[in-house]
Design an enzyme around this catalytic site. Structure first.
Site, short mmCIF file in Angstrom:
data_model
loop_
_atom_site.label_atom_id
_atom_site.label_comp_id
_atom_site.label_asym_id
_atom_site.label_seq_id
_atom_site.Cartn_x
_atom_site.Cartn_y
_atom_site.Cartn_z
N GLU A 4 0.84 -1.14 -0.01
CA GLU A 4 0.02 -0.01 -0.05
C GLU A 4 0.80 1.21 0.17
O GLU A 4 1.53 1.63 0.89
CB GLU A 4 -0.89 0.10 1.24
CG GLU A 4 -1.91 1.05 1.31
CD GLU A 4 -2.51 0.69 2.60
OE1 GLU A 4 -3.14 2.31 3.17
OE2 GLU A 4 -2.99 -0.01 3.15
N ASP A 50 -4.20 9.94 9.34
CA ASP A 50 -2.98 9.46 9.59
C ASP A 50 -2.54 10.08 10.77
O ASP A 50 -2.69 11.24 11.23
CB ASP A 50 -1.98 9.77 8.65
CG ASP A 50 -2.73 8.92 7.18
OD1 ASP A 50 -2.84 7.83 7.27
OD2 ASP A 50 -2.34 9.60 5.89
#
Length: 257
Positions: free
Chosen positions: A45, A56
């Site tokens: 990924e 994130d």
């Protein structure tokens, strides 16, 4: 058949490893991808760095900021991936946010994904209805799976709707937090994993967020088809991104001596 589907048809315990394109150095992207496959990763990924990565945590944010400062863009990433399929055979996904993709052009983005051999995308801030109304046709024409995320707060009706409209796999977010925020298996997570497992969904599931070592990886694999590791690998890259370090990391997760 899409490489993602092939991966799940061959095995359980799929290890998907996230890393940020253009980090630690701008030209590291393809090298790290190849080193991860050589080390035993089952799926990759690749993060497209963005200045406001809402899902994130600080570790991936830091890597994204560095990658942006290095000069990484979507255009440059596709240039770097032009020889991807000469070097890497396992499934590759791109993970990013919807605004840069729209600015690049969704149709052009899908064309480039097909051209370089990208198998799927994860776009956490793309609403499902917007995808279905505006973008699904482009993705399906190019054979690119769009991966949706679910969390402990996602209702069963919504999960079933996501399952109906998914391809590749469903990204099971282990907790309602950002990436890298927690370590180990928290109270209530196993019950959540069991609840998803009992729904008998059509698509495979990979568990992500908080998967950082052999123990958490194996726990995730007990209740799903595998797991995604991101922040823990980025931290490893901060210490050293050479081939041996990457091999050591993957072996530690899989319990290989």
């Amino acid at each position: 058949m899409n490489r993602i589907d092939q991966a799940f048809s061959k095995k359980k315990g799929v290890l998907n490893i996230y890393f940020t394109a253009g980090y630690p150095a701008l030209e590291d992207t393809l090298r790290i991808a190849k080193d991860l496959e050589d080390a035993g990763a089952d799926m990759l990924e690749i993060g497209m760095p963005f200045s406001d990565p809402v899902a994130d945590g600080p570790t991936i944010q830091e890597s994204s900021q560095q990658a942006l400062e290095n000069g990484m863009t979507i255009e440059r990433l596709f240039e770097q991936l032009k020889d991807l399929r000469k070097e890497v055979s396992i499934p590759v996904l791109l993970m990013g946010y919807v605004n840069p993709i729209i600015q690049f052009g969704v149709k052009q983005f899908c064309n480039k994904c097909e051209e370089v051999g990208v198998d799927g995308v994860i776009i956490p801030d793309l609403p499902m209805q917007e995808y279905l109304d505006s973008y699904q046709t482009h993705f399906k024409q190019k054979g690119i799976h769009n991966i949706f995320l679910i969390s402990p707060n996602t209702s069963e009706d919504r999960i079933k709707e996501i399952d109906r409209n998914s391809g590749g796999f469903i990204y099971v977010v282990s907790s309602s937090s950002i990436t890298g925020a927690k370590k180990g298996v928290q109270d209530g997570q196993v019950e959540y994993y069991k609840r998803i497992q009992s729904m008998d969904l059509d698509n495979p599931q990979l568990i992500g967020f908080g998967i950082s070592d052999k123990q958490t990886f194996e726990t995730a694999c007990n209740y799903s088809d595998g797991a995604i590791i991101g922040s823990a690998f980025i931290k490893k890259l901060m210490q050293g991104s050479d081939k041996d370090s990457i091999k050591e990391f993957v072996k530690s997760i899989k319990g290989i001596k």
